[in-house]
Design an enzyme around this catalytic site. Sequence first.
Site, mmCIF file in Angstrom:
data_model
loop_
_atom_site.group_PDB
_atom_site.id
_atom_site.type_symbol
_atom_site.label_atom_id
_atom_site.label_comp_id
_atom_site.label_asym_id
_atom_site.label_seq_id
_atom_site.Cartn_x
_atom_site.Cartn_y
_atom_site.Cartn_z
ATOM 1 N N TYR A 171 0.839 -1.212 0.000
ATOM 2 C CA TYR A 171 0.000 0.000 0.000
ATOM 3 C C TYR A 171 0.875 1.265 0.000
ATOM 4 O O TYR A 171 0.603 2.223 -0.735
ATOM 5 C CB TYR A 171 -0.890 -0.061 1.236
ATOM 6 C CG TYR A 171 -1.861 1.066 1.422
ATOM 7 C CD1 TYR A 171 -2.939 1.244 0.560
ATOM 8 C CD2 TYR A 171 -1.730 1.944 2.503
ATOM 9 C CE1 TYR A 171 -3.850 2.271 0.755
ATOM 10 C CE2 TYR A 171 -2.637 2.957 2.720
ATOM 11 C CZ TYR A 171 -3.694 3.122 1.840
ATOM 12 O OH TYR A 171 -4.602 4.141 2.051
ATOM 13 N N LYS A 175 0.814 4.075 -2.865
ATOM 14 C CA LYS A 175 0.418 5.451 -2.545
ATOM 15 C C LYS A 175 1.557 6.439 -2.803
ATOM 16 O O LYS A 175 1.301 7.614 -3.119
ATOM 17 C CB LYS A 175 -0.068 5.532 -1.096
ATOM 18 C CG LYS A 175 -1.406 4.817 -0.852
ATOM 19 C CD LYS A 175 -2.513 5.360 -1.743
ATOM 20 C CE LYS A 175 -3.897 5.069 -1.214
ATOM 21 N NZ LYS A 175 -4.959 5.470 -2.179
HETATM 22 N N1 LIG Z 1 -9.885 6.173 5.555
HETATM 23 C C1 LIG Z 1 -8.701 6.735 5.718
HETATM 24 O O1 LIG Z 1 -8.347 7.233 6.823
HETATM 25 C C2 LIG Z 1 -7.724 6.784 4.577
HETATM 26 C C3 LIG Z 1 -6.425 7.217 4.845
HETATM 27 C C4 LIG Z 1 -5.536 7.337 3.792
HETATM 28 C C5 LIG Z 1 -5.938 7.028 2.501
HETATM 29 N N2 LIG Z 1 -7.217 6.565 2.279
HETATM 30 C C6 LIG Z 1 -7.601 6.258 0.897
HETATM 31 O O2 LIG Z 1 -8.867 6.813 0.638
HETATM 32 C C7 LIG Z 1 -9.512 6.033 -0.375
HETATM 33 C C8 LIG Z 1 -10.915 5.662 0.090
HETATM 34 O O3 LIG Z 1 -10.796 4.777 1.205
HETATM 35 P P1 LIG Z 1 -11.951 4.567 2.294
HETATM 36 O O4 LIG Z 1 -11.286 4.681 3.606
HETATM 37 O O5 LIG Z 1 -13.107 5.418 1.989
HETATM 38 O O6 LIG Z 1 -12.262 3.019 2.053
HETATM 39 P P2 LIG Z 1 -13.665 2.232 1.777
HETATM 40 O O7 LIG Z 1 -13.310 0.775 1.801
HETATM 41 O O8 LIG Z 1 -14.713 2.723 2.713
HETATM 42 O O9 LIG Z 1 -14.082 2.686 0.304
HETATM 43 C C9 LIG Z 1 -13.365 2.288 -0.835
HETATM 44 C C10 LIG Z 1 -14.363 1.956 -1.924
HETATM 45 O O10 LIG Z 1 -13.628 1.614 -3.119
HETATM 46 C C11 LIG Z 1 -14.345 0.585 -3.782
HETATM 47 N N3 LIG Z 1 -13.458 -0.134 -4.691
HETATM 48 C C12 LIG Z 1 -12.429 -0.950 -4.352
HETATM 49 N N4 LIG Z 1 -11.859 -1.445 -5.450
HETATM 50 C C13 LIG Z 1 -12.510 -0.933 -6.519
HETATM 51 C C14 LIG Z 1 -12.361 -1.054 -7.920
HETATM 52 N N5 LIG Z 1 -11.412 -1.846 -8.444
HETATM 53 N N6 LIG Z 1 -13.196 -0.359 -8.732
HETATM 54 C C15 LIG Z 1 -14.159 0.436 -8.200
HETATM 55 N N7 LIG Z 1 -14.359 0.573 -6.877
HETATM 56 C C16 LIG Z 1 -13.532 -0.101 -6.034
HETATM 57 C C17 LIG Z 1 -14.877 -0.279 -2.661
HETATM 58 O O11 LIG Z 1 -15.980 -1.074 -3.083
HETATM 59 C C18 LIG Z 1 -15.252 0.760 -1.602
HETATM 60 O O12 LIG Z 1 -16.621 1.107 -1.653
HETATM 61 C C19 LIG Z 1 -8.602 4.841 -0.645
HETATM 62 O O13 LIG Z 1 -7.799 5.112 -1.767
HETATM 63 C C20 LIG Z 1 -7.754 4.781 0.603
HETATM 64 O O14 LIG Z 1 -6.523 4.121 0.390
HETATM 65 C C21 LIG Z 1 -8.116 6.438 3.291
#
Ligand SMILES: NC(=O)c1ccc[n+]([C@@H]2O[C@H](COP(=O)([O-])OP(=O)(O)OC[C@H]3O[C@@H](n4cnc5c(N)ncnc54)[C@H](O)[C@@H]3O)[C@@H](O)[C@H]2O)c1
Length: 304
Positions: A171, A175
Amino acid sequence: MSGLCDGRVTVVTGAGRGLGRAHALAFAAEGAKVVVNDLGVGPDGAGASADPAQQVVEEIRAAGGEAVAHGGDIATTDGAASLVATALDAYGRLDTLVNNAGFLRDRMLVNLGEDEWDAVIRVHLKGHFLPLRHAAAHWRAEAKAGRTPVARVVHTSSGAGLLGSVGQGNYSAAKAGILGLTSVAAAELGRYGVQVNAIAPAARTRMTETTFAGAMAAPEDPAAFDAMAPANVSPLVVWLGSAACAGVTGRVFEAEAGRITVMEGWRPGPTADKGARWTPAEAGEAARKLLAGAEPPPPVYGAP
Ligand SMILES: NC(=O)c1ccc[n+]([C@@H]2O[C@H](COP(=O)([O-])OP(=O)(O)OC[C@H]3O[C@@H](n4cnc5c(N)ncnc54)[C@H](O)[C@@H]3O)[C@@H](O)[C@H]2O)c1
């Protein structure tokens, strides 16, 4: 009421849940028509369901906005191409792409399987590149036809990409790669009217609520500021996806709770030039002297 994104069409990947859902709702609230992409996979990327994307579309419509669902996998050429086509077919234009979809397969490096490496690099890094590439091809065609767009792309990196995170080698690499892609995209696409920036968010979603349960918890008092709500990240994303951010490109922002931070990246520190080839021993001696005057790197998340 006029909104920051009136008349604009925004695509948000992974918008069926978590941060993507919050972004989609926030863009719609500012007047954008939204293409809500989500494959509806589990937290580790397994399975598929059309329900999460459809539910967000219904939420947007119930609030008086306009949205359509797209259920494709954004890390495939078909999924990325049909995502752009959905915006053009439904609304006749595309203004903003928010690359956000992804999932985790965490493991320490010595146990990290090739399949876990590939799956996470694929969904985040290729899953950013392919929608970007297809959207950019459309915008370049528009620019060449004399209709230079006011196009915006927002990428989703992470603290793991900025600093590294123990147990997340796949990851963190993906990223960090997104940050390199952001710099190149900003440099290449500016001439076509496209600005490209990245965020490193933190919020309570299914991706974080088990690992960081305490830090992510909602306040007991419902009137208190819910600092880790995903919707706190979305206002910056909406601004970066709007015409209002003119001139801002190739930048990285941390966004969490009520705080926005501009991240300042790699830059040259202490340097030495012999003007000729070093011996290894000399190179080591020089490196140690330089390190003595250099800033230590910030700690990796989770490092002992
Ligand atoms: N939540 C945090 O604190 C955090 C921190 C740093 C980075 N991020 C990044 O933010 C983004 C969103 O994460 P989140 O926390 O909302 O996670 P989440 O799991 O709630 O949402 C991610 C969504 O992406 C969808 N998804 C996954 N693979 C897919 C694909 N191949 N095609 C289409 N849709 C797909 C999933 O079905 C899911 O609904 C991600 O890139 C994550 O790495 C989140």
